[in-house]
Design an enzyme around this catalytic site. Structure first.
Site, PDB file in Angstrom:
ATOM      1  N   ASP A  31      -7.088  -2.599   5.883  1.00  0.00           N
ATOM      2  CA  ASP A  31      -7.764  -3.966   6.370  1.00  0.00           C
ATOM      3  C   ASP A  31      -9.047  -4.031   4.916  1.00  0.00           C
ATOM      4  O   ASP A  31      -9.165  -5.383   4.923  1.00  0.00           O
ATOM      5  CB  ASP A  31      -8.282  -3.942   7.451  1.00  0.00           C
ATOM      6  CG  ASP A  31      -7.218  -3.479   8.544  1.00  0.00           C
ATOM      7  OD1 ASP A  31      -6.186  -3.726   8.338  1.00  0.00           O
ATOM      8  OD2 ASP A  31      -7.610  -2.905   9.577  1.00  0.00           O
ATOM      9  N   SER A  35       0.661  -1.200  -0.134  1.00  0.00           N
ATOM     10  CA  SER A  35       0.078   0.187   0.095  1.00  0.00           C
ATOM     11  C   SER A  35       1.055   1.237  -0.154  1.00  0.00           C
ATOM     12  O   SER A  35       1.612   1.371   0.821  1.00  0.00           O
ATOM     13  CB  SER A  35      -1.040   0.058   1.389  1.00  0.00           C
ATOM     14  OG  SER A  35      -1.715   1.291   1.461  1.00  0.00           O
ATOM     15  N   GLY A  89      -1.091   4.826  -4.425  1.00  0.00           N
ATOM     16  CA  GLY A  89      -2.165   3.840  -5.055  1.00  0.00           C
ATOM     17  C   GLY A  89      -1.387   2.476  -4.361  1.00  0.00           C
ATOM     18  O   GLY A  89      -0.905   2.292  -3.102  1.00  0.00           O
TER      19      GLY A  89
END
Length: 321
Positions: A252, A220, A225
């Site tokens: 998550d 991440s 992006g």
């Protein structure tokens, strides 16, 4: 079915305020209470998508009982390991510009017996699981090798493992060969011991962790992006976001989207991006439903711009909980 393991769950209280003024009495404009912890949030996002999920977690005291109750109301099957200590409570303060201040408690210390029972419970519940997502920080009492032991046991049961942790726990687990790991850029930089200013640097770091045992790396990059480096190839993607309301649990939700879509390849990356982008536009740690997703705002390509300089925002700070 997606099984999640959260060794250090929490009860998350989020308050929205006009501004965070140190030393002043603040009036919240909105508040919410959610079951928290990275694996718990993965289960919540999976359930919101209409997919079966079971959350295995140690719970103790009134906060633990409330977590189980809240998860049940959201369609998550809970298998609790009762512990002597009390489950922790975390606090987040959200400002209108998207700035989030968090206070994460350390949580209870697990005894050797409780640690062993948690491992045994995961093994018992893993039958029929397509994926086991092992997420978050380890509580006091659990050695860094605890996740590595869990990965070995899960593979013996025939399940695939997605691991979202950092520091020594991540390093120790690599030799056990988790199928996918999900660091953010800060955690990935810590794992390889150097800064990662460009996307090319992130790709190289991900390849190094794959060489150490990770099957795939889903990284991440905050507003820049996400990157997927795996056996199927290297893919990069972005997702449009109108306004950030809260980034709690966004990573998550992203992992949930990835696993729901199969956990490999560009389609899974696109699903991860859509879920993560939807989550940051919701209050607190609310998880997105299919109606919240905007797949038309997602772009995934195999042509990775290696020279892209990353401009990591505060939302990219480690949310290791």
């Amino acid at each position: 079915m997606i099984l999640t393991v959260t060794p250090n769950p929490s009860l998350d209280r989020t308050y929205e305020v006009p501004a965070l003024d140190r030393g002043e009495v603040l009036r919240a404009t909105a508040e919410r209470v959610d079951p928290g912890g990275k694996g718990v949030n993965v289960s919540r996002a999976v359930a919101a998508a209409g997919v079966r999920t079971t959350a295995v977690l140690p719970l103790g005291g009134a906060p633990g009982a409330l977590i189980a109750e809240l998860l049940g109301a959201q369609g998550v099957d809970v298998t609790a390991v009762t512990i002597a200590g009390q489950t922790r409570s975390n606090i987040s303060v959200a400002e209108p510009d998207g700035t989030l201040t968090k206070i994460n408690a350390a949580g209870p210390e697990l005894s050797a017996a409780e640690s062993g029972l948690l491992l045994d419970t995961v093994r018992t519940c893993s039958g029929g699981a397509d994926w086991i997502a092992c997420c978050g920080s380890l509580p006091r009492g659990l050695a860094p090798e605890w996740y590595a032991d869990l990965v070995v046991r899960a593979h013996e049961a025939g399940a695939r493992i997605a691991l979202d942790t950092s520091g020594p726990a991540l390093t120790a687990a690599l030799a056990a060969r988790p199928d996918v790991i999900k660091p953010n850029a800060e955690e990935l930089a810590a794992a390889v011991g150097r800064p990662l200013p460009t996307l090319g640097d992130v790709v190289k770091a991900a390849e190094e962790l794959r060489a150490l045992g990770a099957g795939a790396v889903l990284a991440s990059l905050g507003a820049d992006g996400q990157l997927l480096v795996g056996a199927e190839g290297t893919y990069y993607g972005t997702a449009g976001v109108d306004a950030v309301r809260s980034n709690v649990g966004a990573g998550d939700a992203s992992l949930a989207g990835f696993l729901i879509a199969g956990g490999a390849g560009p389609d899974a990356l696109a699903s991860a991006l859509a879920h993560g982008a939807a989550a940051v536009q919701l209050p607190g740690s609310a998880m997105p439903t299919p109606a919240d997703l905007r797949p038309d705002a997602v772009r995934v390509t195999g042509e990775v711009p290696l020279d892209l300089v990353l401009g990591l925002s505060p939302s990219e700070r480690s949310d290791e909980r």
